[in-house]
Design an enzyme around this catalytic site. Structure first.
Site, mmCIF file in Angstrom:
data_model
loop_
_atom_site.group_PDB
_atom_site.id
_atom_site.type_symbol
_atom_site.label_atom_id
_atom_site.label_comp_id
_atom_site.label_asym_id
_atom_site.label_seq_id
_atom_site.Cartn_x
_atom_site.Cartn_y
_atom_site.Cartn_z
ATOM 1 N N LYS A 29 -18.357 21.169 9.112
ATOM 2 C CA LYS A 29 -19.859 21.420 9.317
ATOM 3 C C LYS A 29 -20.501 21.680 8.106
ATOM 4 C CE LYS A 29 -18.646 20.517 12.421
ATOM 5 N NZ LYS A 29 -16.985 20.508 13.290
ATOM 6 N N HIS A 66 -42.003 28.060 22.338
ATOM 7 C CA HIS A 66 -42.523 26.958 22.444
ATOM 8 C C HIS A 66 -43.087 26.714 20.726
ATOM 9 C CE1 HIS A 66 -44.901 23.555 22.860
ATOM 10 N NE2 HIS A 66 -46.056 24.061 22.280
#
Ligand code: FAD
Length: 455
Positions: free
Chosen positions: A49, A440
């Site tokens: 990673k 959001h």
């Protein structure tokens, strides 16, 4: 000294068990023959990673024009990416060492072998020392499978064939890399080496890549890879490793791919050889240790966790299995469940999945309905993925109205898959999920959207 728990192997399963048992006040011995942190920290999850992140940054800028970003003379310094990887690994391994110390775990840097059982308990030979303890946790992990392919051993000895261990330390980028095995490890490495400029070819025996993942998502990923220049030979059986490449058989024809290096990534086998398991009568099946759902073997006080059980070869499974074993040792009943184990392919974009796919749900005869949405229904996905073609599938059990699976091909999929993992693990109903507030704008809002679209 008689230990309460002797652990063989210091990877995710072994070090987590040692930490938890030590913290609970048990006298713990941990025997590790290589480096603490095991495959995951030293040559698996973390190094891959770290390097994939370098490639992601590079690709981001290289293809940044559509976002108004451009740079001249952009390069990627592979040697520097490898050096940074080494630094990250060193820091995390040091962290594990510190954890062992903080929890009074006695660490033995040696190969361990179970030698028998006495009145005081089991015995383990660790180098020159003989340890005695009431219980054993076998956490010796896994190693790359080495099939008897002609030329493979010779190629490996010459440094032409590499496993995940050697490839992560390659000093130079090979011009042509042949990847044998199109599973998770093969695809992540194919993705990295493609980004840094190698010509990558993947040879896979099955008629599809990425194992059990949902093939609709995989096909989008594969098309994306092909656009970037990676080639795939599917239904292709490798018959020999030759001087300068890989020979394989496909559709009855013998074919050949030239390569400067070959990555062997066809799967892994449990490390049970030479462990002395037979001296105390621990059952194994096809080389892996058999346990019950409390991670106990057929022998009293002998447990196993992680890749050595040959079951779900993932670090987070290893952590949880180790935790279950220790909880049972401490007398806090606990049992392993495998219904909600997430799995991630850290390609760019990422493919994350948890629970059932349409294929597994159908095979089990489950009553299910799929809500499939394009990822671009999430505002943040559009903001960050110009022209992105990612999709997600949410599987709902039509009888119980519970989420039973989710697959997503998207940036951040590795991070938001935990939401669906929690729904499945906790058995949340769609009605309960509808009341959860998602931040959001986030890509994760796609899940909320899918839940509301279910009819
Ligand atoms: P291991 O990590 O294999 O550790 C076992 C340890 O036991 C080793 O250190 C070994 O030296 C030691 N040992 C073995 N035999 C003996 C002995 N006789 N005496 C003493 N010590 C011994 N999983 C994920 O979840 N996410 C990922 O992104 C991911 N990426 C991966 C990438 C690659 C390239 C690879 C190869 C694997 C990846 N994995 C990933 C899988 C993950 O690394 C393993 O699931 C995890 O390491 C298993 O942990 P473990 O403790 O069971 O075994």
């Amino acid at each position: 000294m008689v230990y309460d728990l002797m652990i063989l192997g210091g990877g995710p399963a072994g070090y987590l068990a040692a930490e938890r048992a030590g913290h609970a006040g048990l006298k713990v011995a941990l025997v590790e023959e290589r480096e603490l942190g095991g495959v995951c920290l030293n040559e698996g999850c973390i190094p891959t990673k770290t390097m994939l992140y370098s490639a992601k940054l590079y690709d981001g800028v290289r293809h940044g024009e559509k976002y108004g970003v451009s740079a001249e003379n952009l390069t990627i310094d592979h040697a520097r990416a490898v050096a940074r990887k080494a630094k990250v690994v060193k820091s995390l391994v040091a962290g594990v060492k510190a954890l062992m110390k903080a929890n009074q775990v006695a660490v033995f840097s040696a190969r361990g072998e179970i030698t028998g059982k006495s009145a005081e308990g089991y015995t383990i030979k660790a180098g020159e020392e003989t340890l005695t303890g009431k219980r054993i946790l076998v956490a010796t992990g896994s190693a790359p499978a080495m099939p008897p392919i002609p030329g493979l051993k010779e190629g490996f000895d010459k440094g032409f064939v590499l496993t995940n261990r050697e490839i992560l330390d390659l000093k130079e980028i090979p011009s042509r890399l042949a990847v044998v095995g199109g599973g998770v490890i093969g695809l992540e490495m194919a993705s990295y080496f493609n980004s840094v400029g190698a010509k990558v070819s993947v040879v896979e025996m099955l008629d599809h890549i990425a194992g059990e993942n949902d093939q609709d998502l995989v096909n989008i990923l594969k098309a994306d890879f092909e656009k970037k220049g990676i080639t795939f030979a599917l239904s292709a059986r490798v018959t020999a490793i030759e001087e300068n490449g890989v020979r394989y058989e496909q559709g009855g024809e013998s074919k050949f791919i030239e390569a400067d290096k070959v990555l062997l990534s066809i799967g892994r086998r449990a490390n049970t050889q030479g462990l002395g398991l037979e001296t105390i009568g621990v059952y194994t099946e096809r080389g892996a240790v058999i346990t019950d759902d409390r991670m106990q073997t057929n022998q009293p006080g002998v447990y196993a966790a992680g890749d050595v059980t040959g079951f779900s070869m993932l670090a987070h499974t290893a952590y949880r299995e180790a935790e279950v074993a220790v909880n049972n040792i401490l007398g806090h009943g606990d049992a392993m469940r495998y219904e909600a184990i997430p799995a991630v392919l850290y390609t760019n974009p990422e493919l994350a999945s948890v629970g059932e796919t349409e294929a597994t749900a159908a095979a089990k005869g489950l009553p299910y309905k799929t809500v499939q949405l394009p990822m671009k229904f999430a505002g943040r996905y559009q903001a960050e993925n110009e022209g992105g073609r990612g999709i997600m599938k949410l599987l709902v059990n039509t009888r119980t109205q519970q989420v039973i699976g989710l697959q997503a091909l998207s940036n951040y999929a590795s991070e938001f898959i935990i939401a669906a993992t929690s729904f499945i693990e906790l058995g949340l109903s769609l009605e309960a999920i509808k009341k959860i507030v998602f931040p959001h704008p986030t890509v994760s809002e796609i899940i909320r959207e899918a839940v509301f679209q279910y009819e």
